[in-house]
Write a protein that holds these residues in place. Structure first.
Motif, short mmCIF file in Angstrom:
data_model
loop_
_atom_site.label_atom_id
_atom_site.label_comp_id
_atom_site.label_asym_id
_atom_site.label_seq_id
_atom_site.Cartn_x
_atom_site.Cartn_y
_atom_site.Cartn_z
N ASP A 78 10.76 -16.43 8.24
CA ASP A 78 10.80 -16.89 6.85
C ASP A 78 11.04 -18.40 6.83
O ASP A 78 12.08 -18.88 6.38
N GLY A 79 10.07 -19.13 7.34
CA GLY A 79 10.18 -20.58 7.42
C GLY A 79 9.17 -21.10 8.43
O GLY A 79 8.30 -20.37 8.88
N ASP A 80 9.28 -22.37 8.78
CA ASP A 80 8.37 -23.01 9.71
C ASP A 80 9.16 -23.45 10.94
O ASP A 80 10.11 -24.24 10.82
N SER A 81 8.81 -22.97 12.11
CA SER A 81 9.58 -23.26 13.31
C SER A 81 9.55 -24.74 13.68
O SER A 81 10.55 -25.30 14.13
N THR B 259 16.76 -19.81 13.62
CA THR B 259 15.65 -19.72 12.68
C THR B 259 15.71 -18.41 11.91
O THR B 259 15.86 -17.34 12.50
N PRO B 260 15.57 -18.44 10.57
CA PRO B 260 15.71 -17.20 9.79
C PRO B 260 14.57 -16.22 10.02
O PRO B 260 13.39 -16.59 10.00
N LEU B 261 14.93 -14.97 10.27
CA LEU B 261 13.96 -13.88 10.41
C LEU B 261 14.50 -12.68 9.65
O LEU B 261 15.58 -12.19 9.94
N ASP B 262 13.75 -12.25 8.65
CA ASP B 262 14.18 -11.14 7.79
C ASP B 262 14.34 -9.87 8.63
O ASP B 262 13.41 -9.47 9.34
N PRO B 263 15.50 -9.21 8.57
CA PRO B 263 15.70 -7.98 9.36
C PRO B 263 14.71 -6.87 9.00
O PRO B 263 14.41 -6.02 9.85
N ARG B 264 14.17 -6.87 7.79
CA ARG B 264 13.18 -5.85 7.43
C ARG B 264 11.85 -6.10 8.15
O ARG B 264 11.12 -5.16 8.48
N ILE B 265 11.53 -7.37 8.39
CA ILE B 265 10.32 -7.69 9.15
C ILE B 265 10.52 -7.31 10.62
O ILE B 265 9.62 -6.75 11.25
N LEU C 152 -12.76 -10.44 9.06
CA LEU C 152 -12.36 -9.03 9.02
C LEU C 152 -13.47 -8.17 8.43
O LEU C 152 -14.22 -8.61 7.55
N GLN C 153 -13.55 -6.94 8.91
CA GLN C 153 -14.60 -6.03 8.47
C GLN C 153 -14.13 -5.19 7.27
O GLN C 153 -12.95 -5.20 6.90
N ASP C 154 -15.04 -4.43 6.70
CA ASP C 154 -14.69 -3.66 5.50
C ASP C 154 -13.84 -2.43 5.80
O ASP C 154 -13.40 -1.74 4.89
N THR C 155 -13.60 -2.17 7.07
CA THR C 155 -12.66 -1.11 7.44
C THR C 155 -11.28 -1.67 7.77
O THR C 155 -10.38 -0.91 8.15
N ASP C 156 -11.13 -2.99 7.65
CA ASP C 156 -9.88 -3.66 7.98
C ASP C 156 -9.06 -3.95 6.73
O ASP C 156 -9.49 -3.70 5.60
N HIS C 157 -7.87 -4.52 6.97
CA HIS C 157 -6.95 -4.85 5.88
C HIS C 157 -6.36 -6.23 6.12
O HIS C 157 -6.09 -6.61 7.27
N VAL C 158 -6.15 -6.98 5.05
CA VAL C 158 -5.47 -8.26 5.14
C VAL C 158 -4.26 -8.23 4.21
O VAL C 158 -4.34 -7.73 3.09
N MET C 159 -3.14 -8.77 4.70
CA MET C 159 -1.90 -8.80 3.92
C MET C 159 -1.46 -10.27 3.74
O MET C 159 -0.72 -10.82 4.54
N PRO C 160 -1.95 -10.92 2.67
CA PRO C 160 -1.55 -12.30 2.41
C PRO C 160 -0.21 -12.36 1.67
O PRO C 160 0.08 -11.51 0.82
N ARG C 161 0.57 -13.36 1.98
CA ARG C 161 1.83 -13.55 1.26
C ARG C 161 1.52 -14.14 -0.11
O ARG C 161 0.84 -15.16 -0.24
N THR D 137 5.54 -10.21 -0.88
CA THR D 137 6.32 -11.40 -1.21
C THR D 137 7.54 -11.60 -0.32
O THR D 137 8.01 -12.72 -0.16
N ASN D 138 8.06 -10.52 0.25
CA ASN D 138 9.28 -10.63 1.05
C ASN D 138 9.27 -9.58 2.16
O ASN D 138 8.32 -8.80 2.28
N GLY D 139 10.32 -9.58 2.97
CA GLY D 139 10.37 -8.68 4.10
C GLY D 139 10.32 -7.22 3.72
O GLY D 139 9.69 -6.40 4.41
N GLU D 140 10.98 -6.86 2.63
CA GLU D 140 10.98 -5.46 2.20
C GLU D 140 9.57 -5.01 1.85
O GLU D 140 9.15 -3.91 2.26
N GLU D 141 8.83 -5.82 1.10
CA GLU D 141 7.47 -5.44 0.73
C GLU D 141 6.54 -5.44 1.94
O GLU D 141 5.66 -4.57 2.05
N LEU D 142 6.73 -6.39 2.85
CA LEU D 142 5.92 -6.40 4.07
C LEU D 142 6.12 -5.10 4.85
O LEU D 142 5.16 -4.45 5.27
N GLU D 143 7.38 -4.71 5.04
CA GLU D 143 7.67 -3.51 5.81
C GLU D 143 7.05 -2.28 5.17
O GLU D 143 6.37 -1.49 5.84
#
Length: 266
Positions: free
Chosen positions: A16-19, A70-76, A189-198, A222-228
């Protein structure tokens, strides 16, 4: 799950940031960074920052210690471990660098979850200075992609991942990212794939500026919980269809994107 490849961007996606910015700020390089920002490409600028740290007597070990904060969301972190335990092939494609990524993942006990990391290479030279180099050497073979920086075209990396995939290319891909550099691989990406943009980050903005250009189904977060929740739901859905002999239909996936259907699973 066999046959599912999950590709993570790193900065502002996995962490959750830029290294790079984290090291620059925490190790007191902000003023010099701002002075040189307009005169050097980002990748070269970060190598120059490592030279400055070396001149100040800072060691690679001290840089590694800084990266541990460096911050890393525990849900991620939990999502990564769950996806790995379910048998997914996890990859990282990032414009950060090998040293930063590996030290952060080691600290959080996540490095072993990833089968491969595609990023700017690093090494510590004989003087103890951390060196950072471009993934693509543009002086030898420019990649020619107008969407990507000269040092790394993530779309070409995704092409390589597709080409090396076993099982006759039957894998389903899930790509997670946030930045403008993630748009090029998203278009591949193909039409059988998925993309998860923030949500509300550059990749999300690019996708929804013209969603018809994207074949993959789009699932914002939007956040770690939704990503998970979203990632694990997708993995389970794909696996269920594979186990029952079904497949992700191209018609339903393409309509997800064309109709701006964005799914966040509660």
């Amino acid at each position: 799950m066999a046959g599912i490849v999950v590709v993570f961007d790193f900065d502002r996606t996995l962490i959750d940031g830029d290294s790079d910015n984290w090291v620059v700020t925490e190790m007191g390089l902000s003023d010099l960074f701002r002075q040189l920002r307009s005169s050097l490409p980002w990748n070269s600028l970060m190598d120059r920052m490592m030279k400055e740290l070396h001149s100040q007597g800072k060691t690679a070990e001290e840089i590694a210690e800084c990266l541990k904060k460096t911050p890393l969301d525990p849900r991620i972190a939990a999502a990564i471990k769950s996806a790995y335990e379910l048998g997914c092939d996890l990859r990282i494609v990032s414009d950060a660098n090998q040293f930063f990524i590996e030290k952060i993942l080691e600290h959080h006990d996540l490095l072993g979850c990833f089968s491969k990391i595609y990023t700017n290479p690093t090494f510590v030279d004989e003087e103890g200075r951390l060196r950072i180099f471009p993934y693509h050497d543009s002086t030898l073979s420019p990649h020619g992609c107008s969407l990507c920086p000269t040092n790394l075209c993530k779309g070409l990396v995704l092409d390589d991942i597709y080409a090396s995939a076993p099982e006759g290319g039957k894998q389903k891909f899930i790509y997670l990212g946030d930045g403008g550099g993630d748009y090029c691989p998203t278009l591949k990406l193909q039409d059988t794939d998925h993309v998860m943009p923030r949500k509300n980050y550059p990749l999300w903005n690019r996708i929804f500026s013209d969603p018809a250009l994207v074949k993959a189904a789009v699932h914002e977060w939007t956040n770690g919980e939704e990503l998970e929740k979203t990632l694990l739901h997708l993995i389970n859905t794909i696996s269920t269809k594979q186990n029952t002999g079904g497949s992700n239909s191209s018609q339903s996936n393409s309509s997800d994107c064309k109709l701006h259907t964005v799914v966040v699973y509660a």
